[in-house]
Design a protein around this motif. Sequence first.
Motif, PDB file in Angstrom:
ATOM      1  N   ASN A  99       0.816  -1.224   0.000  1.00  0.00           N
ATOM      2  CA  ASN A  99       0.000   0.000   0.000  1.00  0.00           C
ATOM      3  C   ASN A  99       0.849   1.273   0.000  1.00  0.00           C
ATOM      4  O   ASN A  99       0.304   2.370   0.050  1.00  0.00           O
ATOM      5  N   ILE A 100       2.172   1.122  -0.075  1.00  0.00           N
ATOM      6  CA  ILE A 100       3.049   2.286  -0.223  1.00  0.00           C
ATOM      7  C   ILE A 100       2.967   2.852  -1.635  1.00  0.00           C
ATOM      8  O   ILE A 100       3.268   4.026  -1.868  1.00  0.00           O
ATOM      9  N   ILE A 101       2.531   2.059  -2.601  1.00  0.00           N
ATOM     10  CA  ILE A 101       2.573   2.449  -4.012  1.00  0.00           C
ATOM     11  C   ILE A 101       1.823   3.746  -4.304  1.00  0.00           C
ATOM     12  O   ILE A 101       2.339   4.596  -5.053  1.00  0.00           O
ATOM     13  N   PRO A 102       0.615   3.977  -3.770  1.00  0.00           N
ATOM     14  CA  PRO A 102      -0.061   5.236  -4.074  1.00  0.00           C
ATOM     15  C   PRO A 102       0.752   6.484  -3.719  1.00  0.00           C
ATOM     16  O   PRO A 102       0.592   7.535  -4.363  1.00  0.00           O
ATOM     17  N   SER A 103       1.652   6.381  -2.728  1.00  0.00           N
ATOM     18  CA  SER A 103       2.460   7.544  -2.340  1.00  0.00           C
ATOM     19  C   SER A 103       3.465   7.929  -3.420  1.00  0.00           C
ATOM     20  O   SER A 103       3.986   9.047  -3.421  1.00  0.00           O
ATOM     21  N   PHE A 104       3.744   7.011  -4.379  1.00  0.00           N
ATOM     22  CA  PHE A 104       4.683   7.322  -5.453  1.00  0.00           C
ATOM     23  C   PHE A 104       4.151   8.428  -6.356  1.00  0.00           C
ATOM     24  O   PHE A 104       4.919   9.079  -7.059  1.00  0.00           O
ATOM     25  N   LYS A 105       2.850   8.629  -6.350  1.00  0.00           N
ATOM     26  CA  LYS A 105       2.214   9.628  -7.217  1.00  0.00           C
ATOM     27  C   LYS A 105       2.820  11.013  -7.006  1.00  0.00           C
ATOM     28  O   LYS A 105       2.922  11.808  -7.944  1.00  0.00           O
ATOM     29  N   GLU A 106       3.239  11.294  -5.778  1.00  0.00           N
ATOM     30  CA  GLU A 106       3.795  12.609  -5.458  1.00  0.00           C
ATOM     31  C   GLU A 106       5.230  12.787  -5.927  1.00  0.00           C
ATOM     32  O   GLU A 106       5.779  13.883  -5.854  1.00  0.00           O
ATOM     33  N   THR A 107       5.850  11.700  -6.394  1.00  0.00           N
ATOM     34  CA  THR A 107       7.267  11.787  -6.755  1.00  0.00           C
ATOM     35  C   THR A 107       7.508  12.119  -8.220  1.00  0.00           C
ATOM     36  O   THR A 107       8.632  12.427  -8.601  1.00  0.00           O
ATOM     37  N   GLY A 108       6.463  12.033  -9.054  1.00  0.00           N
ATOM     38  CA  GLY A 108       6.710  12.335 -10.453  1.00  0.00           C
ATOM     39  C   GLY A 108       5.609  11.865 -11.367  1.00  0.00           C
ATOM     40  O   GLY A 108       4.484  11.590 -10.942  1.00  0.00           O
ATOM     41  N   PHE A 109       5.957  11.723 -12.638  1.00  0.00           N
ATOM     42  CA  PHE A 109       5.013  11.396 -13.706  1.00  0.00           C
ATOM     43  C   PHE A 109       5.275   9.975 -14.171  1.00  0.00           C
ATOM     44  O   PHE A 109       6.413   9.607 -14.450  1.00  0.00           O
ATOM     45  N   PHE A 110       4.211   9.160 -14.276  1.00  0.00           N
ATOM     46  CA  PHE A 110       4.333   7.767 -14.682  1.00  0.00           C
ATOM     47  C   PHE A 110       3.530   7.565 -15.970  1.00  0.00           C
ATOM     48  O   PHE A 110       2.323   7.306 -15.927  1.00  0.00           O
ATOM     49  N   PRO A 111       4.171   7.709 -17.128  1.00  0.00           N
ATOM     50  CA  PRO A 111       3.439   7.697 -18.398  1.00  0.00           C
ATOM     51  C   PRO A 111       2.893   6.337 -18.807  1.00  0.00           C
ATOM     52  O   PRO A 111       1.945   6.256 -19.579  1.00  0.00           O
ATOM     53  N   ASP A 112       3.493   5.249 -18.320  1.00  0.00           N
ATOM     54  CA  ASP A 112       3.066   3.912 -18.749  1.00  0.00           C
ATOM     55  C   ASP A 112       3.122   2.967 -17.553  1.00  0.00           C
ATOM     56  O   ASP A 112       4.112   2.266 -17.342  1.00  0.00           O
ATOM     57  N   THR A 113       2.057   2.933 -16.783  1.00  0.00           N
ATOM     58  CA  THR A 113       2.062   2.105 -15.566  1.00  0.00           C
ATOM     59  C   THR A 113       2.063   0.609 -15.892  1.00  0.00           C
ATOM     60  O   THR A 113       2.515  -0.192 -15.082  1.00  0.00           O
ATOM     61  N   LYS A 114       1.581   0.238 -17.076  1.00  0.00           N
ATOM     62  CA  LYS A 114       1.577  -1.186 -17.441  1.00  0.00           C
ATOM     63  C   LYS A 114       2.995  -1.729 -17.552  1.00  0.00           C
ATOM     64  O   LYS A 114       3.245  -2.900 -17.255  1.00  0.00           O
ATOM     65  N   SER A 115       3.931  -0.881 -17.985  1.00  0.00           N
ATOM     66  CA  SER A 115       5.319  -1.332 -18.124  1.00  0.00           C
ATOM     67  C   SER A 115       5.988  -1.544 -16.764  1.00  0.00           C
ATOM     68  O   SER A 115       7.051  -2.153 -16.685  1.00  0.00           O
ATOM     69  N   MET A 116       5.360  -1.045 -15.702  1.00  0.00           N
ATOM     70  CA  MET A 116       5.908  -1.206 -14.361  1.00  0.00           C
ATOM     71  C   MET A 116       5.559  -2.566 -13.768  1.00  0.00           C
ATOM     72  O   MET A 116       6.197  -3.020 -12.826  1.00  0.00           O
ATOM     73  N   PHE A 117       4.569  -3.208 -14.320  1.00  0.00           N
ATOM     74  CA  PHE A 117       4.095  -4.493 -13.796  1.00  0.00           C
ATOM     75  C   PHE A 117       5.043  -5.616 -14.216  1.00  0.00           C
ATOM     76  O   PHE A 117       5.341  -5.787 -15.390  1.00  0.00           O
ATOM     77  N   ILE A 118       5.492  -6.389 -13.232  1.00  0.00           N
ATOM     78  CA  ILE A 118       6.357  -7.535 -13.509  1.00  0.00           C
ATOM     79  C   ILE A 118       5.666  -8.852 -13.130  1.00  0.00           C
ATOM     80  O   ILE A 118       5.585  -9.783 -13.929  1.00  0.00           O
ATOM     81  N   TYR A 119       5.124  -8.907 -11.930  1.00  0.00           N
ATOM     82  CA  TYR A 119       4.524 -10.171 -11.456  1.00  0.00           C
ATOM     83  C   TYR A 119       3.630  -9.872 -10.259  1.00  0.00           C
ATOM     84  O   TYR A 119       3.927  -8.983  -9.462  1.00  0.00           O
ATOM     85  N   ASP A 120       2.532 -10.639 -10.158  1.00  0.00           N
ATOM     86  CA  ASP A 120       1.645 -10.455  -9.006  1.00  0.00           C
ATOM     87  C   ASP A 120       0.742 -11.666  -8.845  1.00  0.00           C
ATOM     88  O   ASP A 120       0.063 -12.064  -9.791  1.00  0.00           O
TER      89      ASP A 120
END
Length: 267
Positions: A99-120
């Motif tokens: 649940n730390i992930i939503p806090s990343f929003k304040e750190t910058g711009f994420f143009p392609d969140t799908k490319s961030m996904f590796i495994y879940d």
Amino acid sequence: MLKQNELIAKVKQLVELDEQISACMMYGSFTKGEGDQYSDIEFYVFLKDDTVSAFDSAKWLYEVAPYSLLYQNEYGTEVVIFENLIRGEFHFLSEREMNIIPSFKETGFFPDTKSMFIYDETGQLEQYLSGLGGSGPKKLTEENVNFLLNNFSNLWLMGINVLKRGEYARSLELLSQFQKNILQLIRIVEENADNWLNMTKNLEKEISPESYEKFRRTTARLEKSELHEAYKNSLLFIIELYKHLERRYQLTVSHDFFEKLLHYMNE
């Protein structure tokens, strides 16, 4: 194939096979289409809560690839330099810390969140990542402008005082600190704040050539005359940026104050 892509593929393979790991995401240049032969690889690896204490990150990273250096930096990140001299940054957290992930929003711009996904295997990661999409945080604000002008003024005056005293190394250190304020003010004036926290990233491409040249004039070696020139150019540049900012924002520091600093410098 880039060496980095080979390492990324190996990380993906390992997290899918390791029963201790419940999810993994990547961040950084390779998720923004900016990765090249000089880029780092950066990951968050989420461990099943009951495996955290027994997880051996040093051994696991050696399975990714042999490395020459591994240590934990001041932020608690595992920093690894593989034998091929590719840098990696790995955050190993428990699954409940996802649940730390939503806090990343304040750190910058994420143009392609799908490319961030590796495994879940939890079903949570994709939802968390989708929340990072859209425009970046609002940085072109009056509050930020006033903080940066105030902070610059404080650091600049401290720096010019130690420069006059003959503490050249200390004045150089302070110069590097308020240069960050200058860069963020440039980004506000030019309305380009995607790389807000990492304000030098892609600077050569993201600010105008005119601003880049003026910023270059704020740099110096550890020489008295160069430091004096850099401090003068920094203040003159701030005065110029101020004229643009006062048209759009209510500023708490006056133009006369900066002229007073300029006079003080020349005393």
